[in-house]
Scaffold this motif. Structure first.
Motif, PDB file in Angstrom:
ATOM      1  N   LEU A  37       0.767  -1.160  -0.048  1.00 58.90           N
ATOM      2  CA  LEU A  37      -0.069  -0.014  -0.104  1.00 58.90           C
ATOM      3  C   LEU A  37       0.920   1.146   0.072  1.00 58.90           C
ATOM      4  O   LEU A  37       0.540   2.298  -0.632  1.00 58.90           O
ATOM      5  CB  LEU A  37      -0.984  -0.167   1.049  1.00 58.90           C
ATOM      6  CG  LEU A  37      -2.144  -0.935   1.197  1.00 58.90           C
ATOM      7  CD1 LEU A  37      -2.858  -0.869   2.543  1.00 58.90           C
ATOM      8  CD2 LEU A  37      -3.123  -0.623   0.226  1.00 58.90           C
ATOM      9  N   GLN A  38       1.989   1.365   0.792  1.00 63.77           N
ATOM     10  CA  GLN A  38       2.748   2.490   0.846  1.00 63.77           C
ATOM     11  C   GLN A  38       3.491   2.586  -0.394  1.00 63.77           C
ATOM     12  O   GLN A  38       3.639   3.764  -1.021  1.00 63.77           O
ATOM     13  CB  GLN A  38       3.870   2.280   1.853  1.00 63.77           C
ATOM     14  CG  GLN A  38       3.503   2.414   3.147  1.00 63.77           C
ATOM     15  CD  GLN A  38       3.212   3.905   3.737  1.00 63.77           C
ATOM     16  OE1 GLN A  38       3.397   4.872   2.827  1.00 63.77           O
ATOM     17  NE2 GLN A  38       3.487   4.195   5.146  1.00 63.77           N
ATOM     18  N   VAL A  39       3.703   1.412  -1.382  1.00 66.89           N
ATOM     19  CA  VAL A  39       4.426   1.789  -2.666  1.00 66.89           C
ATOM     20  C   VAL A  39       3.450   2.262  -3.477  1.00 66.89           C
ATOM     21  O   VAL A  39       3.801   3.297  -4.180  1.00 66.89           O
ATOM     22  CB  VAL A  39       5.188   0.260  -3.098  1.00 66.89           C
ATOM     23  CG1 VAL A  39       5.387   0.486  -4.390  1.00 66.89           C
ATOM     24  CG2 VAL A  39       6.418  -0.102  -2.253  1.00 66.89           C
ATOM     25  N   PHE A  40       2.201   1.808  -3.476  1.00 67.17           N
ATOM     26  CA  PHE A  40       1.190   2.390  -4.462  1.00 67.17           C
ATOM     27  C   PHE A  40       0.851   4.261  -4.197  1.00 67.17           C
ATOM     28  O   PHE A  40       0.850   4.675  -5.050  1.00 67.17           O
ATOM     29  CB  PHE A  40      -0.031   1.593  -4.536  1.00 67.17           C
ATOM     30  CG  PHE A  40       0.334   0.447  -5.283  1.00 67.17           C
ATOM     31  CD1 PHE A  40       0.724   0.439  -6.448  1.00 67.17           C
ATOM     32  CD2 PHE A  40      -0.070  -0.824  -4.478  1.00 67.17           C
ATOM     33  CE1 PHE A  40       0.752  -0.844  -7.170  1.00 67.17           C
ATOM     34  CE2 PHE A  40      -0.020  -2.035  -5.279  1.00 67.17           C
ATOM     35  CZ  PHE A  40       0.480  -1.846  -6.678  1.00 67.17           C
ATOM     36  N   LEU A  41       0.949   4.265  -2.814  1.00 67.28           N
ATOM     37  CA  LEU A  41       0.701   5.695  -2.407  1.00 67.28           C
ATOM     38  C   LEU A  41       1.808   6.494  -2.824  1.00 67.28           C
ATOM     39  O   LEU A  41       1.684   7.634  -3.403  1.00 67.28           O
ATOM     40  CB  LEU A  41       0.469   5.941  -0.832  1.00 67.28           C
ATOM     41  CG  LEU A  41      -1.010   5.404  -0.464  1.00 67.28           C
ATOM     42  CD1 LEU A  41      -0.728   5.581   1.094  1.00 67.28           C
ATOM     43  CD2 LEU A  41      -1.946   6.394  -0.948  1.00 67.28           C
ATOM     44  N   GLN A  42       3.223   6.239  -2.631  1.00 66.55           N
ATOM     45  CA  GLN A  42       4.203   6.762  -3.006  1.00 66.55           C
ATOM     46  C   GLN A  42       4.376   7.066  -4.555  1.00 66.55           C
ATOM     47  O   GLN A  42       4.612   8.380  -4.763  1.00 66.55           O
ATOM     48  CB  GLN A  42       5.523   6.189  -2.341  1.00 66.55           C
ATOM     49  CG  GLN A  42       5.516   5.967  -0.923  1.00 66.55           C
ATOM     50  CD  GLN A  42       5.621   7.274  -0.358  1.00 66.55           C
ATOM     51  OE1 GLN A  42       6.116   8.437  -0.633  1.00 66.55           O
ATOM     52  NE2 GLN A  42       5.013   7.416   1.029  1.00 66.55           N
ATOM     53  N   MET A  43       4.176   5.992  -5.158  1.00 68.70           N
ATOM     54  CA  MET A  43       4.440   6.212  -6.785  1.00 68.70           C
ATOM     55  C   MET A  43       3.297   6.932  -7.195  1.00 68.70           C
ATOM     56  O   MET A  43       3.390   7.634  -8.042  1.00 68.70           O
ATOM     57  CB  MET A  43       4.571   4.692  -7.242  1.00 68.70           C
ATOM     58  CG  MET A  43       5.877   4.065  -7.202  1.00 68.70           C
ATOM     59  SD  MET A  43       5.833   2.632  -8.214  1.00 68.70           S
ATOM     60  CE  MET A  43       7.268   2.100  -7.443  1.00 68.70           C
ATOM     61  N   GLY A  44       1.883   6.706  -7.059  1.00 70.04           N
ATOM     62  CA  GLY A  44       0.989   7.322  -7.316  1.00 70.04           C
ATOM     63  C   GLY A  44       0.834   9.032  -7.115  1.00 70.04           C
ATOM     64  O   GLY A  44       0.452   9.761  -7.976  1.00 70.04           O
ATOM     65  N   PHE A  45       0.951   9.154  -5.868  1.00 69.93           N
ATOM     66  CA  PHE A  45       0.847  10.652  -5.362  1.00 69.93           C
ATOM     67  C   PHE A  45       2.154  11.239  -5.236  1.00 69.93           C
ATOM     68  O   PHE A  45       2.009  12.499  -5.734  1.00 69.93           O
ATOM     69  CB  PHE A  45      -0.139  10.465  -4.147  1.00 69.93           C
ATOM     70  CG  PHE A  45      -1.174  10.362  -4.187  1.00 69.93           C
ATOM     71  CD1 PHE A  45      -2.407  11.032  -4.736  1.00 69.93           C
ATOM     72  CD2 PHE A  45      -1.564   8.861  -3.956  1.00 69.93           C
ATOM     73  CE1 PHE A  45      -3.684  10.739  -4.837  1.00 69.93           C
ATOM     74  CE2 PHE A  45      -3.172   8.472  -4.294  1.00 69.93           C
ATOM     75  CZ  PHE A  45      -3.916   9.554  -4.670  1.00 69.93           C
ATOM     76  N   TRP A  46       3.044  10.700  -4.749  1.00 74.40           N
ATOM     77  CA  TRP A  46       4.411  11.707  -4.647  1.00 74.40           C
ATOM     78  C   TRP A  46       5.193  11.722  -5.859  1.00 74.40           C
ATOM     79  O   TRP A  46       5.705  12.557  -6.283  1.00 74.40           O
ATOM     80  CB  TRP A  46       4.965  11.034  -3.611  1.00 74.40           C
ATOM     81  CG  TRP A  46       4.306  11.340  -2.224  1.00 74.40           C
ATOM     82  CD1 TRP A  46       3.977  10.273  -1.304  1.00 74.40           C
ATOM     83  CD2 TRP A  46       3.726  12.271  -1.574  1.00 74.40           C
ATOM     84  NE1 TRP A  46       3.323  10.787  -0.340  1.00 74.40           N
ATOM     85  CE2 TRP A  46       3.216  11.937  -0.530  1.00 74.40           C
ATOM     86  CE3 TRP A  46       3.478  13.724  -1.921  1.00 74.40           C
ATOM     87  CZ2 TRP A  46       2.298  12.984   0.375  1.00 74.40           C
ATOM     88  CZ3 TRP A  46       3.181  14.664  -1.134  1.00 74.40           C
ATOM     89  CH2 TRP A  46       2.392  14.047  -0.067  1.00 74.40           C
TER      90      TRP A  46
END
Length: 107
Positions: free
Chosen positions: A62-71
């Motif tokens: 979940l952290q990876v998807f959040l980091q890649m998608g939003f940051w």
């Protein structure tokens, strides 16, 4: 003259959509909550180790998807080539990990 936020197409002004501060704050808070959940799972000594490992892996994905998608803005248009290269890297890394594990445990 067109500014950074506006462009003219056929004489009509169009505003580009920008991500608001609210979305970044929500994603940041969600990342912190995921980190706190993972920390609490490890800090609680009585939790089943298998459950803890599975929970940590889910939190990491979940952290990876959040980091890649939003940051890293990979959810935006025009980022297909970096996504393809990252998926290729994940495939190669995953293949190397599976082969290393197979090699270590091969009888």
């Amino acid at each position: 003259m067109a500014t950074d936020q506006q462009s003219r197409v056929n004489g009509v002004k169009h505003r580009h959509r920008t991500e608001g501060l609210q979305r970044h704050i929500v994603v940041f808070v969600f990342s912190i909550v995921l980190t706190l959940i993972a920390f609490a799972a490890v800090a609680a000594g009585g939790v089943n180790p298998t459950f803890t490992i599975v929970l940590l892996l889910i939190m990491a994905v979940l952290q990876v998807f959040l980091q890649m998608g939003f940051w890293m803005h990979l959810k935006d248009k025009g980022h297909l080539l970096p996504i393809i290269f990252m998926l290729g890297g994940f495939f190669i890394a995953g293949t190397c990990i599976v082969m290393a594990l197979y090699w270590v445990w091969w009888d």
